[in-house]
Design a protein around this motif. Structure first.
Motif, PDB file in Angstrom:
ATOM      1  N   TRP B  42     -22.722 -29.925  -8.985  1.00 26.85           N
ATOM      2  CA  TRP B  42     -23.666 -30.898  -7.960  1.00 26.85           C
ATOM      3  C   TRP B  42     -24.835 -30.078  -7.327  1.00 26.85           C
ATOM      4  O   TRP B  42     -26.027 -30.411  -7.594  1.00 26.85           O
ATOM      5  CB  TRP B  42     -23.008 -31.498  -6.833  1.00 26.85           C
ATOM      6  CG  TRP B  42     -23.675 -32.598  -6.215  1.00 26.85           C
ATOM      7  CD1 TRP B  42     -24.729 -32.047  -5.324  1.00 26.85           C
ATOM      8  CD2 TRP B  42     -23.900 -33.777  -6.090  1.00 26.85           C
ATOM      9  NE1 TRP B  42     -25.559 -33.245  -4.745  1.00 26.85           N
ATOM     10  CE2 TRP B  42     -24.803 -34.402  -5.362  1.00 26.85           C
ATOM     11  CE3 TRP B  42     -23.406 -34.748  -7.109  1.00 26.85           C
ATOM     12  CZ2 TRP B  42     -25.224 -35.800  -5.343  1.00 26.85           C
ATOM     13  CZ3 TRP B  42     -23.579 -36.228  -7.014  1.00 26.85           C
ATOM     14  CH2 TRP B  42     -24.686 -36.654  -6.028  1.00 26.85           C
ATOM     15  N   CYS B 509     -18.875 -39.055  -7.511  1.00 23.67           N
ATOM     16  CA  CYS B 509     -20.145 -39.113  -7.482  1.00 23.67           C
ATOM     17  C   CYS B 509     -20.842 -38.286  -8.335  1.00 23.67           C
ATOM     18  O   CYS B 509     -22.260 -38.868  -8.812  1.00 23.67           O
ATOM     19  CB  CYS B 509     -20.370 -38.470  -5.876  1.00 23.67           C
ATOM     20  SG  CYS B 509     -19.632 -39.225  -4.586  1.00 23.67           S
ATOM     21  N   ARG B 513     -24.013 -40.050 -10.674  1.00 27.11           N
ATOM     22  CA  ARG B 513     -25.228 -39.357 -10.544  1.00 27.11           C
ATOM     23  C   ARG B 513     -25.763 -39.336 -12.048  1.00 27.11           C
ATOM     24  O   ARG B 513     -26.901 -39.340 -12.456  1.00 27.11           O
ATOM     25  CB  ARG B 513     -25.258 -38.206 -10.058  1.00 27.11           C
ATOM     26  CG  ARG B 513     -26.529 -37.466 -10.063  1.00 27.11           C
ATOM     27  CD  ARG B 513     -26.621 -35.874  -9.083  1.00 27.11           C
ATOM     28  NE  ARG B 513     -26.095 -35.108 -10.135  1.00 27.11           N
ATOM     29  CZ  ARG B 513     -26.235 -33.686 -10.081  1.00 27.11           C
ATOM     30  NH1 ARG B 513     -26.738 -33.098  -9.124  1.00 27.11           N
ATOM     31  NH2 ARG B 513     -25.858 -33.021 -11.162  1.00 27.11           N
ATOM     32  N   ILE B 573     -17.965 -41.655   2.599  1.00 26.89           N
ATOM     33  CA  ILE B 573     -18.849 -40.355   2.114  1.00 26.89           C
ATOM     34  C   ILE B 573     -18.969 -39.621   3.481  1.00 26.89           C
ATOM     35  O   ILE B 573     -18.716 -38.237   3.642  1.00 26.89           O
ATOM     36  CB  ILE B 573     -19.940 -40.578   1.460  1.00 26.89           C
ATOM     37  CG1 ILE B 573     -19.825 -41.311   0.145  1.00 26.89           C
ATOM     38  CG2 ILE B 573     -20.754 -39.320   1.391  1.00 26.89           C
ATOM     39  CD1 ILE B 573     -21.105 -41.733  -0.453  1.00 26.89           C
ATOM     40  N   VAL B 581     -24.479 -36.130  -0.644  1.00 23.33           N
ATOM     41  CA  VAL B 581     -24.575 -36.974  -1.913  1.00 23.33           C
ATOM     42  C   VAL B 581     -25.355 -38.265  -1.878  1.00 23.33           C
ATOM     43  O   VAL B 581     -25.754 -38.913  -2.683  1.00 23.33           O
ATOM     44  CB  VAL B 581     -23.170 -37.272  -2.686  1.00 23.33           C
ATOM     45  CG1 VAL B 581     -22.454 -36.118  -3.001  1.00 23.33           C
ATOM     46  CG2 VAL B 581     -22.581 -38.315  -1.732  1.00 23.33           C
ATOM     47  N   LEU B 585     -27.601 -40.922  -4.545  1.00 20.03           N
ATOM     48  CA  LEU B 585     -26.837 -42.101  -5.011  1.00 20.03           C
ATOM     49  C   LEU B 585     -27.436 -43.197  -4.509  1.00 20.03           C
ATOM     50  O   LEU B 585     -27.429 -44.338  -5.259  1.00 20.03           O
ATOM     51  CB  LEU B 585     -25.554 -42.109  -4.424  1.00 20.03           C
ATOM     52  CG  LEU B 585     -24.477 -41.091  -5.208  1.00 20.03           C
ATOM     53  CD1 LEU B 585     -22.980 -40.976  -4.740  1.00 20.03           C
ATOM     54  CD2 LEU B 585     -24.426 -40.919  -6.535  1.00 20.03           C
ATOM     55  N   VAL B 591     -24.452 -46.679  -3.927  1.00 22.88           N
ATOM     56  CA  VAL B 591     -23.434 -46.268  -2.797  1.00 22.88           C
ATOM     57  C   VAL B 591     -23.708 -47.668  -2.003  1.00 22.88           C
ATOM     58  O   VAL B 591     -24.493 -48.300  -2.188  1.00 22.88           O
ATOM     59  CB  VAL B 591     -24.111 -45.139  -2.029  1.00 22.88           C
ATOM     60  CG1 VAL B 591     -25.620 -45.382  -1.578  1.00 22.88           C
ATOM     61  CG2 VAL B 591     -23.101 -44.818  -0.825  1.00 22.88           C
TER      62      VAL B 591
END
Lengths: 252, 592
Positions: B42, B509, B513, B573, B581, B585, B591
């Motif tokens: 990430w 996640c 992405r 989250i 994140v 998102l 999300v």
């Protein structure tokens, strides 16, 4: 004659009771249960008295390394296989095969490490009272000649932990005769055992004194009637077949 | 109790530099392995990176309890198969060696070398060495050569994680293997090695592992190794039959697909099970460091036309049995080649069964296959096909080397119905998803990556863990106990649950992405709804579409704490402290 059956007799003493409850309270009072030993199984077998050494069943060994860790834990209080007096070598034959290397506490006639020691009396020697190898760390010069002399590679050096050689003392660290090898206790596959040497009056240990390389070679031979090279490169690759014949080895 | 520090070795193959990074805080939050790996992806990999480009990373991850009881290494990267989060797990000595170099958060590899290299790590000595002489070599020769050379140089036995021709040729499901029988298979980790021109990673560590209290760790190990439950597992179950234990039950009760999943039972299934393997060809048992219930049962077979060696495991390498109408006799021989060429056995075996099916229905022809007459169960034809796939020869095998999505594009839409693949573009050669008894449909159907949250972050072995549950309790409790003992932490039950959910969600996640979306990517293969299968005893399985949608929704909400659509919830989250994140998102509408 009618034999009288005594129902509630104490199994430990002469007393008899009419009531079962009375017997129970008697048992609790006069014969309290002894605590069961906190063990699972293997440790309850007493280690052999007299001449003995740690032997290994190579084909049972799976290479988990718990023996080596038990050894370093016993002697240095840390978990590190490289501090151990027993060690595992991993060969690719090409199948992975672990071979245990143990000290066979050689008989007097053939004990190369003791003979190679330049110190007089030898700093690495077989203690006739406690019946295992001992290293005198005060006189040892750390010359590593004993390591070179041992064909089994059972004498090891690790400068990270000690200047003196590491050699199996059957976990009698105090050298007072209390031998209880930790590696034998922990081995989950029972590949290691404490071999009583006096048992059949045979003092020689040549079979277990082979080096790990030699043992691996034997395992490989037993399983692979072909040469090692031909196993490593399976024959359905035409290139390797050519390369194999260059070496003068023909494949089936 | 002293807390230990965690350091990560970062190697940049482009600039040929390396450095050590302290990641103690990240390890506290994500453990090691796949959890830490996903965090690194990430942070370091830009969105939309091509997995085969130098920007992708390869994290060979270990954690605080790697090698404590059983050894696992979890590799994290962007998957060449899907472009989403990728994860591949491997057992064997390599994990133990990495931990004992004191890079106890793993090795991070970035960039791309100009020419083939291998990475040499010996305690703190890190070198990038030339491997041109090994390029193109088979796996076993690669590993033997590296081990031989390094043994002569250092006197130490190195563990080497190598790739074969599969990884070099960027086959999308190539693997990386060590010790001939251990393989990091899933998600195409070998192709990532290959794209970096990295032939192998050879590691040796001789230092004392960093444990907070060695005495307590030893007590834990001793309890495990000497416990009667462990002895039972060793002598009667996995320690005797390896991972083929239980295969007979699966085959009889319709747990495994047969004939490319057109059927659930066929007499050919009788040709492969653990007993025949044990009696015919098993050589000996082999285990990982610290494991008292070794489950690797390498086989050796000498025939007039060659010698074959390797390892058969249900679910991994025995995926051809039944599915391609074969028995262990044939699979052992094909598998030796698959292992040498370095591709994921599970994936390529699914492709082979698919190819046989397509050939039977005339969707691909003999010409497409380069002249192979690919009949069901034909050993020689399969061997030819494996070689063609790995070396990308001819139309059909070359397309199959790129995975199902690409191959369906090449073969046309009618081939899609015959494909038996999970949404993450991987084969499902074992565990028929229609069978509702073993419950593998939901994990397969909602899968985005192969990482198993807590297990792969803690790098604990699923196979060695069965005795743990009898000794210490449920998985979370076991891992909590291990972590607290080894690292000197004070994790609570809630704490371990928190980490477990955090790692699961972070992996999801990363995939979101990179283009995964449950709307399009959470489904079973079409045939799971269209084609019922019947097991040996007459029980029939098939999914109804509404039933699947209901089950899936339940699974998302109740098991994974996601929304009904399978997307992460903002509140969740935030609860799991993954706020970073959210911006990315939100821009993807991923999300809720």
């Amino acid at each position: 004659m009618v034999q009288e059956v005594v129902k509630n007799a104490c199994p430990y003493c002469e007393e008899q009771f009419r009531e079962l409850n009375a017997l129970k309270s008697h048992l609790e009072r006069a014969h309290p249960p002894k605590a069961a030993p906190p063990v699972w199984g293997r440790e309850v077998y007493p280690p052999p008295k007299g001449m003995a050494f740690i032997d290994s069943d190579v084909m049972k060994c799976v290479g988990c390394g718990l023996c080596a860790e038990a050894c370093s834990m016993k002697h240095f209080g840390v978990i590190n296989k490289d501090f151990a007096r027993i060690h595992i070598r991993k060969f690719l034959l090409p199948l992975p095969k672990a071979i245990i290397v143990t000290c066979s506490q050689c008989q007097d006639e053939e004990r190369p490490c003791e003979g190679a020691c330049p110190v007089d009396p030898p700093a690495i020697y077989f203690d006739k009272d406690t019946l295992h190898m001992v290293v005198n760390e005060e006189t040892c010069t750390g010359c590593a000649l004993c390591k070179e002399a041992c064909a089994t590679e059972a004498v090891r050096f690790n400068p990270d932990i000690s200047d003196a050689p590491l050699v199996c003392d059957l976990c009698d660290t105090e050298n007072n005769g209390k031998r209880e090898p930790q590696c034998v206790q922990i081995c989950p596959t029972t590949a290691l055992y404490f071999h009583n040497q006096d048992e059949r009056g045979r003092p020689l240990r040549d079979m277990s004194r082979r080096s790990a390389d030699e043992k691996a070679e034997m395992v490989a031979k037993r399983l692979y009637p072909l040469t090692r090279e031909s196993i490593a490169y399976p024959p359905w690759n035409p290139d390797t077949i050519q390369r194999g014949s260059e070496n003068g080895r023909d494949r089936i | 109790m002293a807390e230990i520090e965690f350091s990560l070795l970062e190697v940049d193959l482009t600039t040929k530099t390396n450095r050590v990074i302290d990641v103690t805080d990240d390890v506290h939050a994500y453990l090691g392995g796949n959890g830490l790996g996903n965090k690194i992806i990430w942070d370091l990999v830009p969105t939309g990176t091509n997995p085969l480009s130098p920007e992708n990373i390869l994290h060979i991850g270990v954690g605080p309890i790697t090698g404590l009881v059983g050894t696992k290494v979890s590799c994290s990267f962007l998957s060449p198969l899907t472009g989403w989060a990728g994860e591949a797990t491997i057992s064997g000595y390599i994990g133990d060696e990495i931990v004992r170099t004191h890079y106890n958060a793993g090795i991070l590899i970035r960039g791309r070398a100009e020419s083939p290299v291998y990475l040499f790590v010996f305690n703190d000595q890190v070198e990038i060495r030339d491997a041109s002489f090994l390029w193109g070599e088979y796996l076993v020769k690669t590993e033997n050569t590296i081990r031989d050379r390094l043994y002569r140089e250092t006197g130490m036995e190195f563990a080497a994680l190598c790739i074969g021709p599969g990884g070099e040729n960027l086959v999308r499901y190539a693997n990386a293997a060590t010790e001939n029988v251990h393989s990091a298979s899933k998600s195409g980790v070998g192709a990532v090695f290959g794209s970096k021109n990295l032939k192998a990673v050879a590691v040796k560590g001789t230092r004392t592992p960093l444990y907070a209290d060695h005495g307590k760790v030893w007590e834990l190990r001793k309890t495990y190794a000497m416990h009667p439950v462990t002895a039972l597992q060793k002598n009667e179950e996995w320690g005797r039959y390896g991972a083929s234990d239980g295969m007979r039950a699966l085959l009889n009760y319709g747990g495994d697909p047969i004939r490319n999943a057109h059927s659930s039972w066929d007499p050919v299934a009788d040709k492969s099970d653990h007993i025949s393997h044990e009696l015919s060809y098993r050589a000996w048992a082999d285990g990982c460091p610290g494991c008292a219930t070794p489950c690797f049962m390498p086989f050796f077979k000498n025939t007039p036309y060659g010698a074959f060696s390797g390892e058969l495991r249900h679910g991994n390498t025995s995926g051809l049995c039944g599915n391609a109408m074969m028995g262990y006799d044939e699979v052992e021989e094909i598998n030796t080649l698959i292992e040498e060429l370095g591709v994921d056995a599970e994936d390529i075996q699914g492709h082979i069964a698919w190819a046989m099916d397509l050939y039977e229905h005339g969707i691909i022809t003999k010409k497409d296959l380069g002249g192979i007459d690919l009949k069901w169960g034909d050993r020689d034809a399969t061997i030819e096909l494996v070689k063609k796939i790995v070396y990308k020869e001819d139309r059909a095998p070359a397309a199959m080397a790129e995975g199902y999505w690409h191959a369906i594009g090449v073969f046309g839409k009618e081939s899609a119905w015959y494909a038996w693949n999970s949404p993450s573009n991987a084969s499902i050669p074992r565990y028929d998803v229609r069978n509702k008894e073993h419950g593998m449909a939901l994990p397969y159907g909602t899968r985005h990556s192969d990482g198993m949250g807590l297990f792969d972050s803690a790098t604990i072995c699923l196979f060695s863990s069965f005795p743990f549950y009898a000794i210490w309790g449920p998985p979370n409790e076991v891992i909590r106990k291990f972590l607290n003992t080894a690292a000197g932490w004070n994790l609570t039950c809630d704490g371990i649950d928190h980490i477990s959910r955090r790692n699961n969600l972070l992996g999801r996640c990363v995939s979101l992405r990179e283009g995964y979306h449950p709307r399009k990517d959470s489904n079973l293969p079409e045939r799971a709804f269209d084609e019922p299968v019947t097991n040996k005893y007459g029980k029939t399985w098939v999914w109804k579409r509404e039933e699947w949608e209901d089950e899936k929704r339940d699974y998302f909400v109740k098991a994974l704490n996601l929304s009904e659509r399978g997307l992460p919830l903002k509140a969740e989250i935030e609860r799991l402290e993954l706020e970073f994140v959210i911006p990315e998102l939100e821009s993807l509408d991923a999300v809720e």
